[in-house]
Design an enzyme around this catalytic site. Structure first.
Site, short mmCIF file in Angstrom:
data_model
loop_
_atom_site.label_atom_id
_atom_site.label_comp_id
_atom_site.label_asym_id
_atom_site.label_seq_id
_atom_site.Cartn_x
_atom_site.Cartn_y
_atom_site.Cartn_z
N ASP A 149 -38.94 37.53 -15.51
CA ASP A 149 -39.59 36.24 -15.71
C ASP A 149 -40.24 36.17 -17.08
O ASP A 149 -41.46 36.22 -17.18
CB ASP A 149 -40.63 36.01 -14.61
CG ASP A 149 -41.27 34.63 -14.67
OD1 ASP A 149 -40.73 33.75 -15.38
OD2 ASP A 149 -42.30 34.42 -14.02
N GLU A 190 -45.98 31.75 -22.21
CA GLU A 190 -46.64 32.02 -20.94
C GLU A 190 -47.13 33.46 -20.83
O GLU A 190 -48.28 33.71 -20.45
CB GLU A 190 -45.68 31.71 -19.78
CG GLU A 190 -46.25 32.01 -18.41
CD GLU A 190 -45.25 31.73 -17.30
OE1 GLU A 190 -45.61 31.94 -16.12
OE2 GLU A 190 -44.11 31.30 -17.61
N GLU A 236 -39.47 29.44 -5.42
CA GLU A 236 -40.91 29.19 -5.49
C GLU A 236 -41.32 27.91 -4.77
O GLU A 236 -42.07 27.09 -5.28
CB GLU A 236 -41.35 29.16 -6.96
CG GLU A 236 -41.08 30.48 -7.67
CD GLU A 236 -41.57 30.51 -9.11
OE1 GLU A 236 -42.11 31.54 -9.53
OE2 GLU A 236 -41.39 29.49 -9.80
#
Length: 858
Positions: free
Chosen positions: A454, A482, A371
């Site tokens: 993820d 998240e 990332e």
């Protein structure tokens, strides 16, 4: 109740009346305090035991605390003027036994509703009711009563709690090989009182199954516990994170090295569940944490945490040596050769600066070539080269490297889920000159998420667990929510982690024989493949909100992470019950109700967000709401990449006829996941493109089951909201109201997930929403006519009533015989409204649907 009112209730004279008056005043003060309690003590609030009989037994069993030589072994303190912020209520301690002693004093005073005396001298024999804490080195009583052989197997972190009885009385010993072990035992003993368990005839020996039990603090990224209205940031110059390094304005004086109350509360809470390390900054690391000014602040934080057995670490950027802030000690890109002395020497020097200020500094976490973060691949090297270079540099200082495997270079494979193993597996298999396999050094951990994508609400286990036989692996879990509701949704993650840890990897030895111990937990704790050094990591959910986690129920996830890190074999329902008793109430009805809410909350979230193995349908802006149609610049960031919706069906084909991701698992799992007829239905779309009309195990077609599952998730949240409402008399006012408000948002947002996703899938399936066969489907009879076909996602239903006919519902016919109904209200006329509540206990808990019928004239 005002104190004056409480005092006014007391009549009479004499000592008895005075005692009653004092107790009434104390009770009134507690009531007032309870109504405003903000959750800031986490699960360490220590409220008085309500049961009079149990309180009497506890008071008889615990009459004094003895901690010999509590101040002798002072921990290292680098910061000479270390101090608490003005007005603090917590205090700094200098030894771990002082921390244990203070916790017992605090806990027992609260639980027993009276002070318990403390002494350092046991005399020739411990007095009846004594609780003695220490090690064989610190305590004469421990040496006399606890054989060394009983403690030796418990290691550095284990503890023993043992009752010694003399007639009807006796004493209790809490001991460890180390002061940290004794501290863990102290918290375990207090937990028994908090949860109203027996504290007599004890003979408990415990030690952690996993050696390194750490948090990763991501600062403001994925922070849902800030003290501003949104929870994602801070007020008064703070940025919302748990630790202040660079607060501004009115909070500038609250920066480290000043220690805030919340740091000590968090340290105590971490120690209470056995968490022993924290990486204090974001994995997308800012090099400022390696500068002298920040190292001085980090040393102060380490000083405050050290008595609680907590060591700190830093996340680092691979190319930090090129940062001009370190001039003249900087390198060029050409000097970043992982095999060269320049690169290794730089990291050794920087680690040496940290070690000088923080002698127990544990090492570095590295996010590389992921990332946008730089890494060895930018310079023609691989992850083994990069990790080993830094590891070799810090090994002489006793430090470790936690190298994250969250990589997904699109050039490696079209299927994102395959990429991590393809980048790391060959390094683990590489034969070395001495005949062994595996290139990673012994002080390198590969830090791998529980699933291959993820932190989704349900994923299959990551295939790397068990496949990296020759490399240390650290399991990474996300405590901060998240993708599981952030600070808005009540979602207890203990069952999710339990499902992963107790999944059979079907790992085999070099001859293809199944290992005797092969659950993912066995891989992580080292018993499966003989790894001596083990680790588990939780991405923390801490912030500067009053309750420190943003949502009161998010505290349960931090608690569960610690308990499952200590012993992954624990039952998540038992962990939930302990947390509820420590946090909300010990009343049986409250405990049973809240635990039931918690235990179904994760499965409900999976159901209204990503049922049957759907993945990553979140809008990219915040990873909270749904956007299944979103297409981004990178395919593998896009919801459409994962759902693969078309007229034929839904889901990503990773079977042998698709991407063949299943081949990365051991043969038994590969075969199970690769066959659409044997894959668990809750993982179906992770591995297969599922036809809309495929017959499911329920007997329904896939489309119908899919829509019903979305609806069921929302119906569970409705049950949670209504159930919490019924708990109002048993919950203190502020926390009740705050959770109530969250549940209202939760229900609305769950409905948005259901409606957005089903509407989008409908555009591909070409099918209408199923009716009449859902768990809460009903038909009604009005005016002699049977009316059904109600879409369970609708908020209300228009019911035509013939002129002159009664608008009353005369009959309710549930589709499922196990469903129950109640007519909450009837229409008095036309137009008018009737409400029918339908309930059913389903596989993950109770479901509730309120049918709102609007009667209208035909």
């Amino acid at each position: 109740m005002p104190v004056t009112a409480a005092t006014g209730l007391v009549a009479g004279t004499g000592a008895a009346a005075g005692t009653v008056g004092k107790e009434a005043v104390a009770a009134a003060l507690r009531t007032t305090a309870d109504s405003e309690y903000d959750g800031s003590d986490l699960w360490l609030r220590y409220v008085p035991v309500e049961d009079p009989g149990l309180l009497r037994k506890y008071r008889e069993t615990v009459t004094t605390v003895i901690v010999e030589n509590a101040g002798r072994n002072k921990v290292h303190r680098h910061t000479p003027d270390l101090s608490m912020a003005p007005g603090s209520t917590e205090r700094l301690v200098e030894t771990t036994l002082e921390a244990a002693r203070d916790e017992l004093v605090r806990g027992l005073k609260g639980l027993l509703d009276r002070a318990v005396p403390v002494t350092t001298e046991p005399g020739d024999r411990p007095p009846d009711g004594a609780v003695i804490v220490g090690t064989r080195d610190s305590s004469k009583v421990v040496r006399q009563h606890i054989p060394a052989g009983d403690l030796t197997p418990l290691g550095d972190a284990g503890y023993l709690i043992r009752s010694f009885t003399r007639g009807t009385q006796g004493f209790t010993v809490i001991a460890g090989n180390t002061e940290t072990g004794a501290l863990y035992g102290t918290f375990a003993f207090l937990r028994r009182l908090q949860t109203h368990k027996t504290i007599t005839r004890l003979d408990i020996s415990e030690s952690p199954r996993i050696r390194n039990r750490h948090l990763n603090n991501w600062e403001t990224v994925r922070l849902y516990a800030g003290n501003n209205a949104s929870g994602t940031g801070g007020l008064n110059g703070e940025n919302g994170t748990i630790f202040n390094f660079a607060a501004r304005g009115e909070s500038a004086g609250r920066n480290l090295p000043v220690i805030l109350d919340r740091y000590i509360v968090v340290a105590r809470a971490m120690a209470s569940v056995g968490i022993n390390g924290i990486t204090i900054n974001l994995v997308n690391a800012d090099n400022v944490y390696l500068t002298p000014r920040y190292i001085a602040q980090e040393a102060a934080l380490a000083d405050a945490l050290r008595p609680y057995g907590i060591k700190i670490a830093l996340a680092i950027n691979y190319t930090a040596p090129t940062d001009p802030r370190f001039a003249p000690d900087t390198l060029t890109n050409e000097q970043l050769d992982p095999h060269g002395e320049d690169f290794r020497g730089w990291w050794n020097r920087r680690a040496g600066l940290l070690r000088a200020a923080i002698p127990d500094f544990t090492g570095f976490t590295v996010k590389a070539n992921s990332e946008g973060q730089p890494g060895p691949q930018d310079f023609g090297d691989d992850h083994g080269d990069g990790a080993n270079a830094i590891a070799a540099a810090v090994a002489p200082l006793g430090m470790k490297i936690y190298w994250r495997t969250f990589v997904y270079n699109a050039e490696v494979d079209e299927d994102r889920l395959k990429r991590a193993y393809l980048e790391f597996g060959y390094i683990d298999d590489e034969r070395q000159s001495d005949g062994t396999r595996g290139r990673f050094l012994d002080n390198v951990f590969l830090q791998t998420k529980n699933g291959p994508l993820d932190f989704q609400a349900r994923e299959p286990i990551h295939p790397m667990f068990g496949r990296m036989e020759n490399t240390n692996q650290a399991l990474e879990l996300q405590v901060t929510q998240e993708y599981t509701g952030q600070d808005e949704m009540l979602c207890y993650l203990g069952p999710m982690w339990e499902e992963a840890l107790k999944t059979d990897t079907y790992a085999t030895d070099e001859r293809g024989r199944l290992l005797g111990k092969r659950l993912m937990g066995h891989i992580v704790d080292g018993t499966a493949q003989g790894h001596a050094d083990t680790a588990i990591i939780g991405v923390a959910n801490l912030g500067n909100a009053d309750n420190l986690t943003g949502h009161h129920f998010a505290q349960a996830n931090l608690f569960a992470f610690g308990r499952q890190s200590w012993d992954w074999t624990l039952d998540s329902a038992d962990i939930a019950a302990d947390w509820v008793r420590m946090t909300w109430s010990n009343r049986t009805n409250v405990v049973g109700t809240i635990v039931k809410m918690m235990m179904g909350s994760w499965e409900a979230l999976v159901s209204y967000q990503t049922p049957f193995g759907m993945a990553h349908q979140f809008r990219s802006s915040d990873h909270y709401g749904p956007n299944p149609a979103e297409r981004l610049a990178r395919d593998d960031w896009s919801p459409v990449y994962y759902n693969r919706a078309d007229s034929a069906g839904l889901g990503y084909d990773r079977s042998p006829t698709g991407s063949d991701f299943t081949a990365q698992y051991f043969p038994t799992l590969a075969a199970r996941y690769g066959d659409i007829d044997t894959v668990p239905e809750n993982l179906l779309m992770w591995f297969h493109h599922v036809p809309w009309d495929r017959r499911m195990r329920s007997g329904r077609i896939f489309w119908d089951d899919l829509v019903y599952r979305y609806q069921m998730g929302v119906q569970y949240v409705t049950w949670m909201r209504l159930t919490w409402e019924a708990l109002r008399p048993s919950i203190d006012a502020r926390r009740f109201a705050e959770v109530r408000a969250k549940l209202a948002i939760h229900e609305a947002d769950a409905g948005d997930w259901r409606d957005t996703c089903v509407t989008y899938w409908k555009s591909f399936s070409g099918r209408d929403d199923p009716v009449d066969d859902g768990p809460l489907s009903i038909a009604i009879v009005v005016g002699g006519r049977r009316i059904g076909a109600f879409d369970l996602s609708a908020p209300s239903y228009s019911i035509p009533v013939r002129r002159g006919a009664s608008p009353k519902i005369t009959k309710v016919i549930p589709a499922d015989r196990a469903a129950r109904y109640e007519i909450l209200s009837q229409a008095d006329g036309v137009p008018g409204q009737a409400v029918v509540r339908v309930t059913k206990e389903d596989f993950f808990g109770p479901l509730v649907k309120d049918y709102v019928f609007v009667m209208r004239p035909t």
